[in-house]
Motif scaffolding. Structure first.
Motif, PDB file in Angstrom:
ATOM      1  N   ILE A 291       1.099  -1.203   0.660  1.00 31.74           N
ATOM      2  CA  ILE A 291       0.094  -0.265  -0.275  1.00 31.74           C
ATOM      3  C   ILE A 291       1.213   1.611   0.076  1.00 31.74           C
ATOM      4  N   LYS A 292       2.381   1.361   0.810  1.00 27.93           N
ATOM      5  CA  LYS A 292       2.393   2.522   0.669  1.00 27.93           C
ATOM      6  C   LYS A 292       4.140   2.498  -0.500  1.00 27.93           C
ATOM      7  N   ASP A 293       3.961   1.793  -1.063  1.00 28.00           N
ATOM      8  CA  ASP A 293       4.717   1.822  -2.332  1.00 28.00           C
ATOM      9  C   ASP A 293       4.011   2.347  -3.650  1.00 28.00           C
ATOM     10  N   VAL A 294       3.004   1.461  -3.537  1.00 28.09           N
ATOM     11  CA  VAL A 294       2.267   2.027  -4.557  1.00 28.09           C
ATOM     12  C   VAL A 294       0.969   3.348  -4.411  1.00 28.09           C
ATOM     13  N   CYS A 295       1.450   4.112  -3.034  1.00 28.23           N
ATOM     14  CA  CYS A 295       0.631   5.163  -3.012  1.00 28.23           C
ATOM     15  C   CYS A 295       1.751   6.875  -3.067  1.00 28.23           C
ATOM     16  N   HIS A 296       2.950   5.852  -2.697  1.00 29.96           N
ATOM     17  CA  HIS A 296       4.125   7.286  -2.943  1.00 29.96           C
ATOM     18  C   HIS A 296       4.914   6.882  -4.090  1.00 29.96           C
TER      19      HIS A 296
END
Length: 565
Positions: A291-296
């Motif tokens: 989730i973090k990698d996709v959103c940032h």
């Protein structure tokens, strides 16, 4: 024909050893001459086959894929079992070229090709001899595992490039190959990680893959009773002579490291004592990282990426989380993505509110939505007080209207089956008040008390529906457990804080006459009449009545109304 020594010492040729070219062998096979064909299968199945031999065969097969029809699926099966992945770079490149040629010319072999690739999404199996017993387990020590996974994804991308319909054939195979939950942690970790990697280059599958992963996580979650996790952790801590934390439960988190003097020492264990809880924790950590990698992008929040992922996760939440009873951990993927931007948190609260007050939704879904609103408002540090108050206003106004509609009806009595959404909303409000009381009263106690008085809790708790009798005794821990993955959520999590003695005394002081706050609020002063079986919510009842019986010592149990029996 070459002599034995000459054959061994001669360099490999691009022609087949037996009976001429590959095309000749295949044509002979069509005419019923099978001798050379059987020799061909035997050589391809040789476990000691050399890199040079594989390259030569693949080179010929690439030029002969037109002959590899469905009738030759046994031969294709042997080719798909070739040990190509852990070979030289030349073998890998030749094999990828063969796969592309095969699926583009003979789509009948698409499924077997996809199955072969997906089967490589987990570490290879090895047999370990222990006490005269052969034990099969994953090879976690494979140094080339990461590189092999990269190659698998190259292979899958190659196939997808030649066959645009690959996603629709791939998804059932991903479902079929998902490891059982009792497989090794490393096996589950690798498979979930590789599934999430697929969503990067096959984005049309993202929603289905997220559903698959979260469905499996839910099975782990509900198979791991909270009390079992806590008992296992307590036993492990006691056996290590470690001091047990005073707060337990999912994301009721202590620090991972303890400081002794100037030296930092690790906490008792990096692993959870309960094996299923450990698996769940590892997989939740992977999901959080995704989730973090996709959103940032480049370290900065990408709004479009975040919105798109948020929509997919809300869809999964509605389909899987809301209807699932006794989920304790998995729902935190929504908590985490909402922490990235206040607008997402507000959108999620609005989404839950619509679920709650829509009479066309099943009562159970409405109750669960109310429970999540209460837990979210209470626990999410990133939600400011102004948003908390706006939500309280919305919920309390709905509760008063509900009371208005019931007061003159035949159903104006205490019954969860009849008024489940109402009780869930009451509990959400009470729970939010317990966790956010300091912030609601902070800065200007008189103004804070005036706001709470404006909500008219006295009417709510004194109505014929008697919410206090239903809500508080039946609370269970929805948002409670201990993890490693806690590090992801900890910065955004609101812990419960008891009122100090001074705060309690201030709350008990009546507001002076002559001000706009002439009326004392009996409920806030702890004077709400208590019925049989009712647990008070007033400040003076915090200590005795709002501690969880099984966990989170010093913290009230999480918000939940039971399903009607």
């Amino acid at each position: 024909m070459l002599g034995g020594d000459e054959f061994i010492s001669s360099p490999p040729k691009k022609t087949v050893r037996f009976g001429g070219t590959l095309t000749d062998i295949l044509l002979k096979y069509e005419k019923g001459e099978t001798t050379d064909f059987e020799l061909l299968k035997h050589q391809l199945s040789d476990p000691d086959i050399k890199d040079a031999q594989i390259i030569n065969w693949l080179h010929e097969f690439r030029a002969s894929v037109a002959y590899l029809t469905k009738e030759l699926e046994q031969l294709v099966s042997i080719l798909l079992k070739l040990p190509w992945l852990r070979r030289s770079r030349e073998v890998v490149e030749e094999y990828l070229g063969f796969l592309g040629n095969l699926v583009s010319a003979q789509t009948v072999h698409l499924r077997p090709c996809l199955r072969m690739i997906v089967s490589q999404f987990v570490p290879p199996r090895i047999t370990i001899r222990e006490d005269d017993v052969d034990i099969s387990d994953s090879d976690d020590d494979d140094e080339n595992l990461s590189e092999n996974f990269n190659t698998c994804h190259r292979a899958l991308q190659t196939v997808a490039r030649y066959v645009p319909s690959t996603p629709q054939f791939l998804m059932p195979i991903l479902v079929e190959n998902f490891p059982f939950i009792n497989k090794s942690e490393r096996t589950l970790e690798c498979y979930v990680h590789n599934l999430l990697r697929v969503t990067v280059y096959l984005p049309t599958l993202r929603l289905q893959i997220l559903e698959l992963i979260i469905e499996k996580l839910l099975k782990l979650d509900v198979s791991t009773p909270q009390q079992d996790i806590e008992d296992a952790e307590e036993t492990a801590h006691n056996s290590d002579s470690e001091e047990k934390s005073t707060e337990e439960g999912l994301f009721d988190m202590e620090e991972d490291e303890e400081r002794k003097g100037n030296k930092v020492v690790s906490s008792s264990s990096e692993r959870m004592a309960h094996p299923l809880a450990e698996r769940l924790d590892i997989l939740m950590t992977i999901l959080f990282s995704y989730i973090k990698d996709v959103c940032h992008v480049g370290g900065k929040l990408d709004i479009n990426n975040t919105k798109n992922l948020y929509r997919d996760l809300v869809s999964v939440f509605d389909k899987l989380i809301l209807p699932t009873h006794a989920s304790c951990h998995v729902q935190y993927f929504m908590f985490y993505i909402c922490s990235f931007k206040l607008g997402l948190a507000e959108a999620f609260l609005d989404h839950l509110w619509k679920k709650l007050h829509d009479p066309n939704n099943p009562s159970v879904i409405r109750q669960t939505a109310g429970s999540y609103i209460g837990s979210f408002l209470a626990r999410a540090k990133f939600i400011p007080v102004v948003t908390v108050k706006a939500c309280l206003d919305l919920l309390v106004n709905w509760m008063h209207k509900y009371i208005d509609n019931q007061d003159t009806g035949a159903n104006a009595y205490c019954d969860v089956a009849l008024h489940g959404p109402f009780y869930s909303t009451c509990q959400a409000v009470f729970y939010t008040l317990i966790f956010r009381h300091k912030q609601l009263l902070d800065g200007n106690l008189r103004k804070g008390l005036s706001y709470l008085q404006s909500l008219n809790f006295e009417r709510i708790v004194m109505c014929q529906l008697n919410p206090l009798k239903i809500c508080i005794p039946s609370v269970v821990n929805l948002f409670a457990a201990i993890t490693r993955s806690k590090k992801t959520i900890d910065p955004f999590y609101q812990f419960w804080e008891e009122l100090s003695a001074e705060d309690l005394e201030n709350l008990k002081k009546p507001i002076k006459k002559g001000t706009s706050e002439d009326e004392d609020d009996d409920f806030l002063k702890g004077e709400t009449p208590q019925n049989d079986g009712v647990v008070g919510i007033a400040p003076n009842s915090y200590e005795s009545n709002t501690r969880s019986p099984v966990s989170s010592i010093g913290s009230p149990p999480d918000c939940y109304v039971p399903y009607p029996q």
